[in-house]
Write an enzyme that holds these catalytic residues in place. Structure first.
Site, PDB file in Angstrom:
ATOM      1  N   LYS A   1     -42.426  17.874  78.278  1.00  0.00           N
ATOM      2  CA  LYS A   1     -42.030  16.626  78.911  1.00  0.00           C
ATOM      3  C   LYS A   1     -42.394  16.624  80.388  1.00  0.00           C
ATOM      4  O   LYS A   1     -42.528  15.588  81.011  1.00  0.00           O
ATOM      5  CB  LYS A   1     -40.504  16.446  78.814  1.00  0.00           C
ATOM      6  CG  LYS A   1     -39.942  16.415  77.420  1.00  0.00           C
ATOM      7  CD  LYS A   1     -38.391  16.345  77.528  1.00  0.00           C
ATOM      8  CE  LYS A   1     -37.752  16.507  76.195  1.00  0.00           C
ATOM      9  NZ  LYS A   1     -36.264  16.597  76.322  1.00  0.00           N
ATOM     10  N   GLY A   2     -42.531  17.829  80.964  1.00  0.00           N
ATOM     11  CA  GLY A   2     -42.618  17.960  82.414  1.00  0.00           C
ATOM     12  C   GLY A   2     -43.750  17.210  83.085  1.00  0.00           C
ATOM     13  O   GLY A   2     -43.609  16.759  84.225  1.00  0.00           O
TER      14      GLY A   2
ATOM     15  N   ASP B   1     -47.694  20.175  84.126  1.00  0.00           N
ATOM     16  CA  ASP B   1     -46.935  20.136  85.384  1.00  0.00           C
ATOM     17  C   ASP B   1     -47.195  21.356  86.257  1.00  0.00           C
ATOM     18  O   ASP B   1     -47.494  21.246  87.442  1.00  0.00           O
ATOM     19  CB  ASP B   1     -45.417  19.956  85.124  1.00  0.00           C
ATOM     20  CG  ASP B   1     -44.858  20.949  84.113  1.00  0.00           C
ATOM     21  OD1 ASP B   1     -45.582  21.857  83.658  1.00  0.00           O
ATOM     22  OD2 ASP B   1     -43.654  20.813  83.765  1.00  0.00           O
TER      23      ASP B   1
ATOM     24  N   ASP C   1     -47.444  28.844  85.363  1.00  0.00           N
ATOM     25  CA  ASP C   1     -46.562  29.906  85.846  1.00  0.00           C
ATOM     26  C   ASP C   1     -47.108  31.251  85.334  1.00  0.00           C
ATOM     27  O   ASP C   1     -47.994  31.823  85.948  1.00  0.00           O
ATOM     28  CB  ASP C   1     -45.153  29.591  85.320  1.00  0.00           C
ATOM     29  CG  ASP C   1     -44.092  30.523  85.857  1.00  0.00           C
ATOM     30  OD1 ASP C   1     -44.214  30.993  86.981  1.00  0.00           O
ATOM     31  OD2 ASP C   1     -43.096  30.768  85.124  1.00  0.00           O
TER      32      ASP C   1
ATOM     33  N   LYS D   1     -48.585  28.655  90.278  1.00  0.00           N
ATOM     34  CA  LYS D   1     -47.925  29.825  90.895  1.00  0.00           C
ATOM     35  C   LYS D   1     -48.703  31.070  90.474  1.00  0.00           C
ATOM     36  O   LYS D   1     -48.272  31.797  89.571  1.00  0.00           O
ATOM     37  CB  LYS D   1     -46.478  29.936  90.401  1.00  0.00           C
ATOM     38  CG  LYS D   1     -45.573  28.824  90.899  1.00  0.00           C
ATOM     39  CD  LYS D   1     -44.101  29.178  90.761  1.00  0.00           C
ATOM     40  CE  LYS D   1     -43.563  28.868  89.397  1.00  0.00           C
ATOM     41  NZ  LYS D   1     -42.069  28.883  89.344  1.00  0.00           N
TER      42      LYS D   1
ATOM     43  N   PHE E   1     -38.690  28.386  92.250  1.00  0.00           N
ATOM     44  CA  PHE E   1     -38.394  27.515  91.109  1.00  0.00           C
ATOM     45  C   PHE E   1     -38.227  26.090  91.644  1.00  0.00           C
ATOM     46  O   PHE E   1     -37.392  25.832  92.495  1.00  0.00           O
ATOM     47  CB  PHE E   1     -37.136  27.962  90.359  1.00  0.00           C
ATOM     48  CG  PHE E   1     -37.040  27.291  89.020  1.00  0.00           C
ATOM     49  CD1 PHE E   1     -37.734  27.797  87.925  1.00  0.00           C
ATOM     50  CD2 PHE E   1     -36.300  26.126  88.872  1.00  0.00           C
ATOM     51  CE1 PHE E   1     -37.686  27.150  86.690  1.00  0.00           C
ATOM     52  CE2 PHE E   1     -36.238  25.479  87.634  1.00  0.00           C
ATOM     53  CZ  PHE E   1     -36.927  25.996  86.551  1.00  0.00           C
ATOM     54  N   VAL E   2     -39.057  25.208  91.143  1.00  0.00           N
ATOM     55  CA  VAL E   2     -39.067  23.838  91.667  1.00  0.00           C
ATOM     56  C   VAL E   2     -38.621  22.837  90.605  1.00  0.00           C
ATOM     57  O   VAL E   2     -38.805  23.062  89.410  1.00  0.00           O
ATOM     58  CB  VAL E   2     -40.461  23.462  92.215  1.00  0.00           C
ATOM     59  CG1 VAL E   2     -40.775  24.245  93.477  1.00  0.00           C
ATOM     60  CG2 VAL E   2     -41.558  23.671  91.181  1.00  0.00           C
TER      61      VAL E   2
HETATM   62  P1  5GP Z   1     -46.058  29.294  81.667  1.00  0.00           P
HETATM   63  O1  5GP Z   1     -46.270  29.205  80.207  1.00  0.00           O
HETATM   64  O2  5GP Z   1     -47.309  29.137  82.497  1.00  0.00           O
HETATM   65  O3  5GP Z   1     -45.271  30.507  82.061  1.00  0.00           O
HETATM   66  O4  5GP Z   1     -45.056  28.198  82.072  1.00  0.00           O
HETATM   67  C1  5GP Z   1     -45.297  26.884  82.039  1.00  0.00           C
HETATM   68  C2  5GP Z   1     -44.005  26.125  81.901  1.00  0.00           C
HETATM   69  O5  5GP Z   1     -42.862  26.793  82.487  1.00  0.00           O
HETATM   70  C3  5GP Z   1     -44.141  24.843  82.663  1.00  0.00           C
HETATM   71  O6  5GP Z   1     -44.736  23.863  81.864  1.00  0.00           O
HETATM   72  C4  5GP Z   1     -42.709  24.538  83.026  1.00  0.00           C
HETATM   73  O7  5GP Z   1     -42.104  23.851  81.969  1.00  0.00           O
HETATM   74  C5  5GP Z   1     -42.032  25.884  83.157  1.00  0.00           C
HETATM   75  N1  5GP Z   1     -41.939  26.268  84.581  1.00  0.00           N
HETATM   76  C6  5GP Z   1     -42.599  27.259  85.203  1.00  0.00           C
HETATM   77  N2  5GP Z   1     -42.293  27.321  86.507  1.00  0.00           N
HETATM   78  C7  5GP Z   1     -41.398  26.331  86.729  1.00  0.00           C
HETATM   79  C8  5GP Z   1     -40.705  25.868  87.895  1.00  0.00           C
HETATM   80  O8  5GP Z   1     -40.833  26.363  89.024  1.00  0.00           O
HETATM   81  N3  5GP Z   1     -39.863  24.818  87.703  1.00  0.00           N
HETATM   82  C9  5GP Z   1     -39.684  24.219  86.497  1.00  0.00           C
HETATM   83  N4  5GP Z   1     -38.845  23.196  86.444  1.00  0.00           N
HETATM   84  N5  5GP Z   1     -40.329  24.623  85.377  1.00  0.00           N
HETATM   85  C10 5GP Z   1     -41.171  25.676  85.501  1.00  0.00           C
END
Ligand code: 5GP
Length: 168
Positions: free
Chosen positions: A37-38, A93, A96, A124, A145-146
């Site tokens: 959803k982000g 969005d 990470d 990030k 964390f945003v």
């Molecule tokens: P990844 O699979 O790259 O670790 O993470 C991606 C997902 O983690 C993003 O789509 C998001 O939903 C969540 N996420 C990662 N960092 C943040 C953050 O700083 N804030 C928020 N609200 N969600 C995050």
């Protein structure tokens, strides 16, 4: 909470990436897919700055890493379009650990699109566990964390128009 990225800067980022995508896909008809959803507010704003014919689509995924570094992906809501032979832009969005988009890439490549382009509002890189680089990134941020502009904490704060640092 402290504002990290004000709404005006987010709109500027969308204009810049929108112009770059418009040049890259000139004369083409890409599918522009939002990762729910982000990314919903980012996808909506970005589409306003795409000066070409596009088709919007939406996908919702949940990633989990098993013993293999590639991980697996659970598709909660799939794309409506058949992407075989199509140019596909995936709008996310934030990158990470890299797990979500690298798993999604593996999954979508199996469907034989003509091209796959990944766009992320935020990145990030210091948090990466799986190698993944988006083709277009709005802004690189530190390990914070945003929330806001689609980004949630326990489903809260998605409605905020700016992006904030969530402080405990
Ligand atoms: P990844 O699979 O790259 O670790 O993470 C991606 C997902 O983690 C993003 O789509 C998001 O939903 C969540 N996420 C990662 N960092 C943040 C953050 O700083 N804030 C928020 N609200 N969600 C995050």
């Amino acid at each position: 909470m402290k504002v990290l990225i004000p709404h005006e800067e987010i709109v500027d980022i969308c204009k810049t990436i929108g112009n770059q995508l418009t040049k890259k896909f000139a004369g083409k008809n890409p599918i522009v897919s939002c990762v729910l959803k982000g990314a919903a507010p980012f996808h909506s704003e970005l589409m306003k700055h795409l000066d070409m014919q596009i088709e919007a689509d939406y996908i919702q995924v949940k990633s989990y890493v098993g013993t293999q570094s590639t991980g697996k992906i659970n598709i909660k809501k799939d794309l409506d379009f058949d992407i075989a032979g199509r140019d596909v832009i995936i709008v996310e969005d934030i990158v990470d650990t890299g797990t979500t988009l690298s798993c999604l890439k593996t999954e979508l490549e199996k469907r034989n699109p003509n091209s796959l382009t990944f766009v992320a509002l935020l990145d990030k890189p210091s948090r990466r566990k799986i190698e993944f680089e988006a083709d277009f990134v709005g802004k690189v941020i530190e390990d914070l964390f945003v929330v806001g502009f689609g980004l949630d904490y326990n489903e809260q704060y998605r409605n905020l128009k700016d992006i904030y640092i969530l402080e405990n």
